[in-house]
Write an enzyme that holds these catalytic residues in place. Structure first.
Site, PDB file in Angstrom:
ATOM      1  CE  LYS A 267     105.162  34.038 -32.547  1.00 35.55           C
ATOM      2  NZ  LYS A 267     105.647  34.923 -33.671  1.00 35.55           N
ATOM      3  NE  ARG A 341     114.728  40.356 -34.483  1.00 36.33           N
ATOM      4  CZ  ARG A 341     113.923  40.784 -35.405  1.00 36.33           C
ATOM      5  NH1 ARG A 341     114.384  42.149 -35.774  1.00 36.33           N
ATOM      6  NH2 ARG A 341     113.461  40.118 -36.156  1.00 36.33           N
TER       7      ARG A 341
HETATM    8  N1  BES Z   1     109.637  32.691 -33.928  1.00 39.46           N
HETATM    9  C1  BES Z   1     109.355  33.499 -34.732  1.00 39.46           C
HETATM   10  C2  BES Z   1     109.490  33.609 -36.330  1.00 39.46           C
HETATM   11  C3  BES Z   1     108.743  32.535 -37.011  1.00 39.46           C
HETATM   12  C4  BES Z   1     107.675  32.956 -37.469  1.00 39.46           C
HETATM   13  C5  BES Z   1     109.361  31.287 -36.987  1.00 39.46           C
HETATM   14  C6  BES Z   1     106.801  31.940 -37.893  1.00 39.46           C
HETATM   15  C7  BES Z   1     108.679  30.366 -37.898  1.00 39.46           C
HETATM   16  C8  BES Z   1     107.451  30.453 -38.262  1.00 39.46           C
HETATM   17  C9  BES Z   1     109.785  34.963 -34.303  1.00 39.46           C
HETATM   18  O1  BES Z   1     110.338  35.102 -33.026  1.00 39.46           O
HETATM   19  C10 BES Z   1     109.169  35.970 -34.579  1.00 39.46           C
HETATM   20  O2  BES Z   1     107.940  36.204 -34.166  1.00 39.46           O
HETATM   21  N2  BES Z   1     109.713  37.088 -35.316  1.00 39.46           N
HETATM   22  C11 BES Z   1     108.928  38.104 -35.732  1.00 39.46           C
HETATM   23  C12 BES Z   1     109.664  39.233 -35.845  1.00 39.46           C
HETATM   24  C13 BES Z   1     109.050  40.617 -35.986  1.00 39.46           C
HETATM   25  C14 BES Z   1     108.138  40.983 -34.661  1.00 39.46           C
HETATM   26  C15 BES Z   1     110.023  41.784 -36.077  1.00 39.46           C
HETATM   27  C16 BES Z   1     108.070  37.901 -36.949  1.00 39.46           C
HETATM   28  O3  BES Z   1     108.695  37.370 -37.789  1.00 39.46           O
HETATM   29  O4  BES Z   1     106.934  38.361 -36.958  1.00 39.46           O
HETATM   30 MN    MN Z   2     108.612  35.796 -31.779  1.00 43.22          MN
END
Ligand code: BES
Ligand code: MN
Ligand code: ZN
Length: 489
Positions: A267, A341
């Site tokens: 990230k 997921r």
């Molecule tokens: N934990 C995150 C989702 C999230 C983002 C929760 C911001 C709370 C605040 C999750 O694991 C994630 O990173 N999801 C990705 C999915 C994508 C790579 C398909 C996302 O939402 O960008």
């Molecule tokens: Mn994630």
């Protein structure tokens, strides 16, 4: 980490014998430009004095607002708090939130006496719930002690089962807030297990923990793949509650990523802040299970808490890795940041294998859920019957969920050349929350009623406090899950 304990909860016949240690809380509504003090158990002179005072400071009774004023002549309380009730009907939800705002605005050491008029026991219960939910405080790590009011008093009466319900529901929310607030250097998969085990001690909930070697051996490929980049190995914690003759078996699955760096699909710095919240789903399911057991739920409950830390390292999963989820389906990992997921797929498969009557899962699954619905509404997906149960329970306890579709045509976006499914489509931004739900759907056993709650928005409140909801970890959705577990459909 010390878990906060609830204040004592008392019920009073009236508010006429208060003392200097008490803070009196009354409601303030606004009807057609006139403000009205909404109270019970006070003598009429005091009500008149409070109304005059409220007018002098131009308190307008808006929801989520409180006004603190000195005690008028003849009232022995140290001060009075007016809490806004707005200008609409005095519903259960309005009362719960208004009591919560007052409790959130006030710090100990005295007793908070809620003398807000309630037309029946349900309304009195809502005031007690809001007060308890609102007086949780985050314990600062360091010297400053948490200032939680030691005692809550409510003018009115409540049958014991309702008192216990209000207390156990609030306690569950407090547990979630405490766990989620913990920094990720202090809460990892194994210490999460220790904390929840401590909370489960002496209850009727039994615990099984699978450690990393066992997870790998038994085929939990999702949890293993996500956890293997971290020095802190993954865990599957299973909580079980079995009443005498259960009406049904409910399985719960919670996402428990104690920190989500994104893994090798790292990230950006700012997006990583707050990723300690990524274990909220697991905390919600643990707390709801413990509360349901304490309240004698009619349902048998199995909760699968999928715990891992998502980190980049030489041993981390890579984009293009193909893994095998419990039960044999293969997944091509195209984005290691879509880790939730993967661990949930294992949890849903483990749950499905027992053929439960209902599966509920909760996960901070997608940033897209926050973009679509903001921070107050949880996204709700799944089979019609299960979704209907969640909608009903959420309405019953005053939490916010919003049904979302699982559009069949989007499933093609998750096609993989080499595996049964891909965990993401790189570069795809459309319908991210729905795509997360569609991925999970592939791992739910045929014909099992299933509800998926994407709580990425409501898990944490980045804005100011509102109602009983503080800034930071909220514990949202815990009482909805608890209500489903307690109901007899
Ligand atoms: N934990 C995150 C989702 C999230 C983002 C929760 C911001 C709370 C605040 C999750 O694991 C994630 O990173 N999801 C990705 C999915 C994508 C790579 C398909 C996302 O939402 O960008
Ligand atoms: Mn994630
Ligand atoms: Zn995540």
């Amino acid at each position: 980490m010390k878990h906060m304990t609830l204040p004592e909860l008392q019920f009073l016949d009236n508010a006429q014998t208060l003392g200097a240690d008490d803070i009196l809380v009354v409601g303030l509504a606004k009807n057609n430009d006139t403000i009205e003090v909404v109270s019970t158990g006070l003598d009429s002179d005091l009500v008149t004095a409070l109304t005059t005072q409220a007018g002098l400071i131009q308190a307008d009774g808006a929801p989520d607002s409180t006004w603190r004023i000195p005690s008028p002549e003849g009232c022995a309380a140290s001060s009075v708090v007016l809490t806004g009730l707005g200008s609409n009907d005095l519903t259960i939800d309005v009362l719960r939130q208004a009591a919560g705002s007052a409790a959130l605005a006030l710090n100990g050491p005295g007793r908070l006496v809620f003398a807000i008029e309630a037309k029946d026991e349900e309304h009195t219960q809502a005031i007690a719930e809001g007060a308890l939910l609102g007086c949780h405080r985050v314990t600062k790590l360091g010297l400053s002690p948490a200032k939680t009011p030691p005692t809550i008093a409510v003018v009115g009466s409540l049958a014991l089962p309702r008192i216990t319900q209000a207390q156990r529901g609030a306690e569950a929310v407090w547990q979630v807030r405490d766990l989620v607030t913990m920094p990720p250097n202090m809460l990892n998969p194994s210490s999460f297990v220790e904390h929840v085990s401590a909370l489960a001690k002496g209850t009727e909930v039994s615990i099984e923990v699978l450690e990393e070697k066992e997870l790998e051996k038994q085929g939990y490929g999702g949890i293993t793949a996500v956890g293997k980049g971290s020095q802190n190995p993954p865990r599957l914690m299973v909580l079980r509650y079995q009443p005498g003759s259960p009406t049904r078996h409910v399985a719960l699955v919670g996402k428990g990523i104690t920190f989500d760096s994104g893994g090798l699909s790292l990230k950006a710095p700012n997006a990583m802040v707050g990723m300690k919240y990524d274990m909220t789903g697991a905390a919600v399911m643990a707390a709801a299970t413990l509360a349901a057991a304490a309240l004698g739920s009619p349902a048998a409950i199995t909760a699968y808490l999928c715990l891992a830390e998502n980190m980049p390292s030489g041993s981390a999963s890579r984009p293009n890795d193909v893994i095998t989820i419990l039960g044999g389906k293969t997944v091509e990992i195209l984005n290691t940041d879509a880790e939730g997921r993967l661990v949930m797929a294992d949890g849903l498969q483990a749950a499905s294998a027992t053929k439960p009557d209902l599966i509920i899962d909760a996960a901070t699954l997608t940033g897209a859920a926050r973009i679509a619905l903001g921070e107050r509404y949880a996204g709700l997906m799944g089979t019609d019957d299960a979704v209907a149960q969640i909608v009903a329970s959420a309405a019953h306890v005053g939490e916010l969920v919003w049904p979302m579709p699982l559009p069949r045509e989007l499933r093609t976006l998750l096609k993989s050349d080499i595996a049964d499914i891909a965990n993401a489509k790189p570069g795809e931004v459309l319908g991210g929350m729905l795509l997360g739900g569609l991925f999970l759907k592939d791992f739910v056993g045929e014909g099992i009623p299933w509800a998926h709650l994407d709580i990425a928005g409501p898990a944490a409140n980045s804005q100011g406090a509102w109602g009983y909801t503080p800034k930071g970890a909220t514990g949202a959705i815990t009482r909805t899950v608890l209500d489903v577990l307690m109901s007899r459909p």
